[in-house]
Scaffold this motif. Structure first.
Motif, short mmCIF file in Angstrom:
data_model
loop_
_atom_site.label_atom_id
_atom_site.label_comp_id
_atom_site.label_asym_id
_atom_site.label_seq_id
_atom_site.Cartn_x
_atom_site.Cartn_y
_atom_site.Cartn_z
N MET A 251 0.84 -1.19 0.00
CA MET A 251 0.00 0.00 0.00
C MET A 251 0.89 1.25 0.00
SD MET A 251 -3.01 -1.14 2.67
CE MET A 251 -1.86 -1.90 3.83
N LEU A 252 0.34 2.34 -0.53
CA LEU A 252 1.08 3.61 -0.61
C LEU A 252 0.54 4.58 0.42
CD1 LEU A 252 1.25 4.04 -4.48
CD2 LEU A 252 3.22 3.86 -2.96
N TYR A 253 1.46 5.25 1.10
CA TYR A 253 1.06 6.28 2.05
C TYR A 253 1.03 7.62 1.31
CZ TYR A 253 0.80 9.17 6.19
OH TYR A 253 0.40 10.07 7.13
N LEU A 254 -0.13 8.27 1.31
CA LEU A 254 -0.32 9.52 0.58
C LEU A 254 -0.85 10.60 1.51
CD1 LEU A 254 -2.10 8.12 -2.64
CD2 LEU A 254 0.35 8.51 -2.28
N SER A 255 -0.44 11.82 1.26
CA SER A 255 -0.94 12.97 2.01
C SER A 255 -1.07 14.15 1.06
CB SER A 255 0.01 13.31 3.17
OG SER A 255 1.29 13.66 2.67
N LYS A 256 -1.66 15.25 1.52
CA LYS A 256 -1.88 16.40 0.65
C LYS A 256 -0.59 17.16 0.40
CE LYS A 256 -6.76 17.48 1.42
NZ LYS A 256 -7.71 18.55 1.81
N ARG A 257 -0.39 17.63 -0.84
CA ARG A 257 0.72 18.50 -1.16
C ARG A 257 0.50 19.89 -0.55
NH1 ARG A 257 4.09 17.14 -5.37
NH2 ARG A 257 4.35 19.32 -6.01
N ASN A 258 1.56 20.67 -0.50
CA ASN A 258 1.45 22.03 0.02
C ASN A 258 0.48 22.84 -0.82
OD1 ASN A 258 3.38 21.65 2.06
ND2 ASN A 258 5.04 21.98 0.61
N SER A 259 -0.19 23.77 -0.18
CA SER A 259 -1.16 24.60 -0.90
C SER A 259 -0.49 25.58 -1.85
CB SER A 259 -2.02 25.38 0.11
OG SER A 259 -1.20 26.18 0.94
N TYR A 260 0.83 25.83 -1.66
CA TYR A 260 1.57 26.75 -2.51
C TYR A 260 2.40 26.03 -3.58
CZ TYR A 260 5.11 25.56 0.97
OH TYR A 260 5.95 24.88 1.82
N SER A 261 2.22 24.72 -3.71
CA SER A 261 2.97 23.97 -4.72
C SER A 261 2.65 24.47 -6.11
CB SER A 261 2.66 22.48 -4.62
OG SER A 261 3.13 21.94 -3.42
N CYS A 262 3.67 24.50 -6.96
CA CYS A 262 3.49 24.98 -8.33
C CYS A 262 2.65 24.01 -9.15
CB CYS A 262 4.87 25.18 -8.98
SG CYS A 262 4.81 26.03 -10.56
N VAL A 263 2.75 22.71 -8.81
CA VAL A 263 2.02 21.66 -9.52
C VAL A 263 1.11 20.93 -8.54
CG1 VAL A 263 2.23 19.52 -10.86
CG2 VAL A 263 3.92 21.35 -11.14
N SER A 264 -0.16 20.79 -8.91
CA SER A 264 -1.13 19.99 -8.15
C SER A 264 -1.20 20.38 -6.68
CB SER A 264 -0.80 18.49 -8.29
OG SER A 264 -0.77 18.10 -9.63
N ALA A 265 -1.32 21.65 -6.41
CA ALA A 265 -1.40 22.12 -5.02
C ALA A 265 -2.57 21.47 -4.30
CB ALA A 265 -1.53 23.63 -5.00
N SER A 266 -2.31 21.00 -3.06
CA SER A 266 -3.32 20.43 -2.15
C SER A 266 -3.88 19.08 -2.61
CB SER A 266 -4.48 21.42 -1.94
OG SER A 266 -4.01 22.63 -1.39
N LEU A 267 -3.34 18.51 -3.67
CA LEU A 267 -3.80 17.18 -4.09
C LEU A 267 -2.95 16.11 -3.41
CD1 LEU A 267 -4.49 17.67 -7.92
CD2 LEU A 267 -6.02 17.98 -5.96
N LEU A 268 -3.44 14.85 -3.44
CA LEU A 268 -2.74 13.75 -2.76
C LEU A 268 -1.48 13.35 -3.51
CD1 LEU A 268 -5.74 11.50 -1.65
CD2 LEU A 268 -4.39 13.07 -0.26
N ASP A 269 -0.43 13.07 -2.74
CA ASP A 269 0.85 12.71 -3.32
C ASP A 269 1.70 12.05 -2.23
OD1 ASP A 269 2.87 12.42 -5.14
OD2 ASP A 269 3.26 14.56 -5.41
N TYR A 270 2.91 11.64 -2.57
CA TYR A 270 3.84 11.15 -1.55
C TYR A 270 4.17 12.30 -0.60
CZ TYR A 270 4.73 8.31 -5.74
OH TYR A 270 4.60 7.58 -6.87
N PRO A 271 4.43 12.00 0.65
CA PRO A 271 4.74 13.08 1.59
C PRO A 271 6.14 13.65 1.46
CG PRO A 271 4.81 10.97 2.71
CD PRO A 271 4.33 10.69 1.32
#
Length: 381
Positions: A243-263
């Motif tokens: 299984m993969l552990y996923l959390s939200k990206r930073n809200s200021y990320s240039c790509v896919s802000a606030s979407l689920l990704d690797y921590p």
């Protein structure tokens, strides 16, 4: 040479030959002042011609030189000695403003020529930065001298009884010199403040198409120029029993802000190895290096309308629940393969993750599933 370069980055220093002319004109004849100033300007141009190999430029010397050329026409072709004796400082300012206006119209052409040149990327980037600095200084100088000339015109129409010798000398001879000195001081202070901010800036390596480092640029500058520069990043997937552990990206990320990704992900900094970048990405976990060992899984190029990145994807495999608990970020959770597949393409996961998942599923997750078949259950963990 770096110390010399820091001192000569001030493009306003190209004003010095003209300021010397204005200063000498207070004590010597306009002809003597002109000859000395022209010789000094030629010496400066020779010095900076030598320093060009170290990419040290003084573009403001060009409008200063052109001003001297135009002034020489007054000396050679126009017999206006009485005018030059009194109004040389103002004539020099008028000619200088005229030259700066002409150079301003050439900005787009010059910038395009540099961008389309065959020079290496880092040389073009440096040249463009220096030219932008020159045009910034020239615009300030043009505005101030234009304002000064406008004030002189207003003063000239003031009734004679309201004029004084002190104010006349100040406006006609001294203020032009003071303006030039203030521009140099202002630019030097601005550069010192800018260098202070840049020392705190995050510097990223610039890659060519082969993935080789060809220069560096500040992160804030690169972000303002979408997809112009190619940068390396590292991404680290956390796998626990298939299984993969996923959390939200930073809200200021240039790509896919606030979407689920690797921590764990970060840019590789200039002059930093990929391995060091990986260690920094997991340093905040406060986990000893022997507990988790990221392994390189694949390296590929990610590209969208905003960025172009060389992605080095690493994986951390964890089978111990205590270790997993120490690695988890607040707000994240484990996702099984089936759960991820059900939500792919629905704007839940980052663009990076959606591009990588197929590869992960058919490699590391497939291998894990052979030992942990319960990880493919529908239930969310």
């Amino acid at each position: 040479m770096n110390r010399i370069k820091k001192g000569w980055e001030n493009q306003a220093l190209g004003l010095v030959p003209l300021l010397l002319f204005l200063f000498l004109d207070n004590y010597f004849s306009y002809l003597q002042s002109f000859v000395v100033s022209v010789l000094f300007c030629m010496v400066c141009m020779l010095i900076f011609q030598t320093l060009r190999r170290d990419r040290i430029y003084a573009f403001m010397l060009l409008p200063a030189s052109l001003t001297f050329v135009l002034y020489s026409f007054f000396l050679i072709f126009l017999k206006v000695e009485s005018v030059l004796t009194i109004y040389t400082p103002l004539i020099v300012e008028v000619l200088f403003v005229f030259v700066l206006i002409l150079i301003k119209f050439s900005k787009k052409h010059l910038m395009r020529q540099v961008r389309n040149s065959d020079s290496p990327m880092y040389e073009r980037t440096y040249a463009l930065t220096t030219l932008n600095e020159f045009f910034f200084v020239s615009q300030i100088t043009q505005n101030l001298y234009t304002l000064h000339l406008f004030v002189v015109i207003l003063y000239s129409i003031v009734p004679e009884q309201m004029k004084t010798a002190l104010w006349t000398r100040f406006l006609y001879w001294d203020l032009g010199l003071i303006i030039g000195v203030l521009v140099i001081i202002y630019e030097q202070i601005r550069l010192m403040m800018l260098q202070g901010r840049l020392r705190k800036e995050m510097w990223l390596p610039v890659l060519n198409e082969k993935g080789n480092v060809i220069g560096s640029i500040a992160y804030s500058v690169s972000r303002l120029l979408p997809k112009k520069y190619y940068h390396p990043i590292v991404r680290i997937a956390l796998v626990y029993k298939g299984m993969l552990y996923l959390s939200k990206r930073n809200s200021y990320s240039c790509v896919s802000a606030s979407l689920l990704d690797y921590p764990f992900y970060r840019y590789v900094l200039f002059r930093q190895s990929i391995e060091d970048a990986v260690r920094q990405a997991i340093d905040k976990l406060k986990v000893k290096a022997h507990v988790v060992k990221p392994n390189l899984l694949v390296r590929y190029t990610f590209e969208n309308e905003k960025v172009k990145h060389q992605v080095s994807l690493f994986v951390i495999r964890v089978n111990d629940e205590n270790t997993l608990n120490s690695l988890q970020y607040k707000g994240g959770k484990l996702w099984s393969v089936r759960q991820i597949e059900a939500d792919l393409g629905h704007g839940i996961f980052s663009e990076y993750f959606e591009k990588e998942f197929s590869y992960l599923k058919n490699t590391i997750l497939l291998a894990e599933s052979l030992f942990n078949p319960e990880a493919f259950a529908e239930k969310k963990c």
